[in-house]
Enzyme design. Sequence first.
Site, short mmCIF file in Angstrom:
data_model
loop_
_atom_site.label_atom_id
_atom_site.label_comp_id
_atom_site.label_asym_id
_atom_site.label_seq_id
_atom_site.Cartn_x
_atom_site.Cartn_y
_atom_site.Cartn_z
CB ALA B 330 -0.98 -0.04 1.18
CB SER B 331 0.22 4.64 1.26
OG SER B 331 -1.08 4.60 0.73
CB THR B 332 4.44 1.34 3.37
OG1 THR B 332 4.26 0.19 2.53
CG2 THR B 332 3.50 1.27 4.55
CB ILE B 333 6.00 1.17 -1.73
CG1 ILE B 333 4.60 1.00 -2.29
CG2 ILE B 333 6.42 -0.11 -1.04
CD1 ILE B 333 4.24 1.90 -3.41
CE LYS B 334 0.16 6.50 -1.99
NZ LYS B 334 -0.98 7.05 -1.24
#
Lengths: 377, 638
Positions: B330-334
């Site tokens: 999810a957004s952790t890799i943004k």
Amino acid sequence: MLTAKISKDKLDPNKRSLLQMIHVDGWLLLGLLVLMGVGLITIYSAGGQDWHLIQRQLIRLGVATIVMLAVAQIPVLALRRLSIYFYGIGVLMLIAVLAVGDVGKGAQRWLDLGFVRFQPSEILKLAVPMVVAWYISRFNLPPKLPQTFAGFILAAIPTLLIAKQPDLGTSLLIASSGVFAIFLAGMSWKLIGAVTVAVSGFTPIMWFFLMQDYQKQRVLTFLNPESDPLGAGYHIIQSQIAIGSGGLQGKGWLQGTQSQLEFLPERHTDFIFAVFSEEFGFFGVLGLLAIYSYIVVRGMIIAINSQDAFSKLLAGAITLTFFVYVFVNMGMVSGILPVVGVPLPLVSYGGTSMVTLMAGFGILMAISTQKRLMSRS
Amino acid sequence: MPRKRVTIRDHSAEANLFARRAVIALIFAAIMLSMVVSNLHYLQVTRYDDYQTRSNGNRIKILPVAPNRGLIYDRNGTLLAENRAVYTLEIIPEQVKKLDDTLARLADLLSIDEDDITEFHKELKRHRRFKPVALLNNMPHDQVALFEAHRYQFPGVSVEARLSRFYPYADILTHVLGYVGRITRKDLQKLDEAGLSATYAATHDIGKLGIEKYHEEKLHGDVGYQEVEVNSQGRIIRTLSFTPPTPGQDIVLNIDIRLQQEAHRILAGKRGSVVMLDNRTGGVLALYSNPSYDPNLFVHGISSKNYRKLLSDPDNPLFNRATQGQYPPASTIKPLLALIGLDEGVVTPQTRVFDRGTYQLNNVEHVWRDYIPWGHGWVDMSRAIEVSCDTFFYDLAYRLGIDRISDAMREFGFGDFTGVDLYEESDANMPSRGWKKARYNQPWYIGDTISVGIGQSYWTATPLQLAQAISTLVNHGSRYIPQIIKGQLIEGEVVDEPAKELPPMTIKHADNWEVILDAMRNVVSSTHGTAHKAFKDATYTSGGKTGTAQVVGIAQGEEYDAEKLAEHLRDNAMYVGFAPANHPQITIAVALENAGGGGSNAAPVAKLMMDKYFQLQQQDDEAKFATLPDVIKPMAGK
């Protein structure tokens, strides 16, 4: 002449020693006692230091010695006359055994007379040399062909009966005791050659028609013990390991690992020679063989020195048979002969055969000590 | 016949004939005797060495002696796996006169049930009379004491002690330590193939899971030997010599049991996991997966009832979520995606995107939605990370394309095993064109790339992979394999194993590392950062990124309503972070299944773990200070 020399040196014809009065040959007795001592020492080790075993062996040795002394008192003349009856009774008993005998270990060997059980084959061990010596000595030596042939027949009848029980070891020993008497009587070399050829021819017949499966198995195992190291070959392999690992000096009394740790089967009976070899080594074995050789030589000297043909033939046959016992036992334990169940004379624990053996030595003593009387009469 | 009787016998000739024959017989006898003698000479002299060897082979047996298994400590020397004596009541049948009577009296004294007796009788038949047979396994101490007080009444019965593994922290460390169990036939086969069966000749247990399995070689040690004399039945007569076994290596882990306990406390009642790494070495400080289970159950063979219970538990306690759990990141890799965008020149820190709550491509009907239906308005890159704007990253992913994303993310370690010292690890999945073709026999669609921009669409990662990737980020590209083992304890000294460095990740413009890290610091420190609320009372600085992973696809035009969804369909809460904000020491990854939003659920967990880390650091420093000699204290105090 040997006779003259010995009588001059050792024996005063007019002054009889105490031993002679009780008809004991001191030289022979010495050999036998030393052997019994060796036996007791070895049994003590082989039997796991069991005093009970020693006591029972001592009682047996005592009984056997008394029998020997008793037999030594019988006049040689009486022995000669009784030979044929003794033999006749023995053969009848063998027939009885085949008809009604008890089965022990898969073979009919025992005769139960109600009060005592015994193996009639033991009687024949003495009766066969006696009757052959008696028969041959009735004629001038060397025996002629018909007499030789008759002598063989006399030996062959009980041999075949015992082989039928089946007890191959004993039957061969009995046959050889008869053959020795005939050989010593001067059987012609030509005939000896012919018999040798005949026996060689007989071997395959024996293999295919007379021998039982278990006997064949023993022979096969003997030829290649490693083929079945945990089964039939186990005895002989463990025995050879015991002997071989003894080395020159031996592992020491009570120190034989093969025997003390029970790898060796029948170690205080038939295989006691392996225990002895393991604990006392090659030097010990040479000593033991010296004792046996001493007894055999003494027996042959008694035979040579005796004055009538019957005594000579009987004493010679008994002595040589004794040697064969020793040879067969050592040969089987060390792996040059098949396992046939013959104890090492006077060393192995137990066995009715010991009494027979000592009775045989009683006869030797009778012959040895009574010749003066006979020659005078 | 009568004629012969009167013939005068030549006695002298007969005597001579007999004497000759007797001598011949004696010569024959001598020949036979020499055969015996030469055979004996052959056996006893020529082949003495051979038979001597065979005789020893008969009597001497080599008994293997098991080595003591190495102990396992945490980084501060706390014992995590120890060897404890377990007691077995044994009976030597031949030393017991009346067996039934003895058994009855033992049953009166101790708690022995029918099953034990039945089992004993079964075993009895398989044993030699002089070999001990077990009646009771795992006797409790009070029973041992009770028996010892009465042992004089029971000749032939004794209590035997054996060392067995014990894990004092039970379920707190299961997913790290694993456990040992009895060597099975399958294990034996493997040992045989590895040529180790001799080493394990006396060993009872072998590592089955976790560190116990991975570091089996270090922990096991080497077998010792006892040379004994046996008789033909195999009874031991005496010991001839003894070669002691080499005990296994004592090992020290990077794990701090206090952090592990904290994770256990925080995650109670939740399904999820926490991984904390020392980003400077790759050392694993904490790795906890909840729910867990007691590994001690497995050491003596778990009962089938207990095992079924563990297997059928819907929360799947046997599963190591930290290393095997595959979650959409999810957004952790943004931040990672932004870094690639910057470095590829696709975006600049000033690039601005207008987010109206939806994202659409020309000629494509599908609408990608931001998690805020009305959108974030104008956002630049840093802002997009702080508020976790989806639209910005849909566009970024579209502009980067799957190939560049997939290649760069592989460099961060996604889609590959981290190489941590556990066999229980998953490589999860970093999707690519080739992968999709191979897996589904389908081409890669543009739409797939858009979803990758927010860490969804086939992309999965384990919490350990995430923590490793964040470590790479804060290290400006230096990469380490996560290591649970720290070193070995040799003669009371910890000998550290070197950190396992991987080839570093290089980017075109090194300045970009700090640009991204600043954005992550803002996630925590900026008032509109998604983790701001969770960290607002923190006594230290940090950076991070929240993530909320959709477990189930929401149909076009439908609203996500947590209240309405079944629990197992709710969002996974994710958080990755590092601390302190400058010169980071630790990185963390948190994944909570079906917990809801990452900012409100995962970030607080990460914060509590970081709190504990810094609190312990201060506590340990003070303790160290207290032990300093007084003379240098004032100086150190400054």
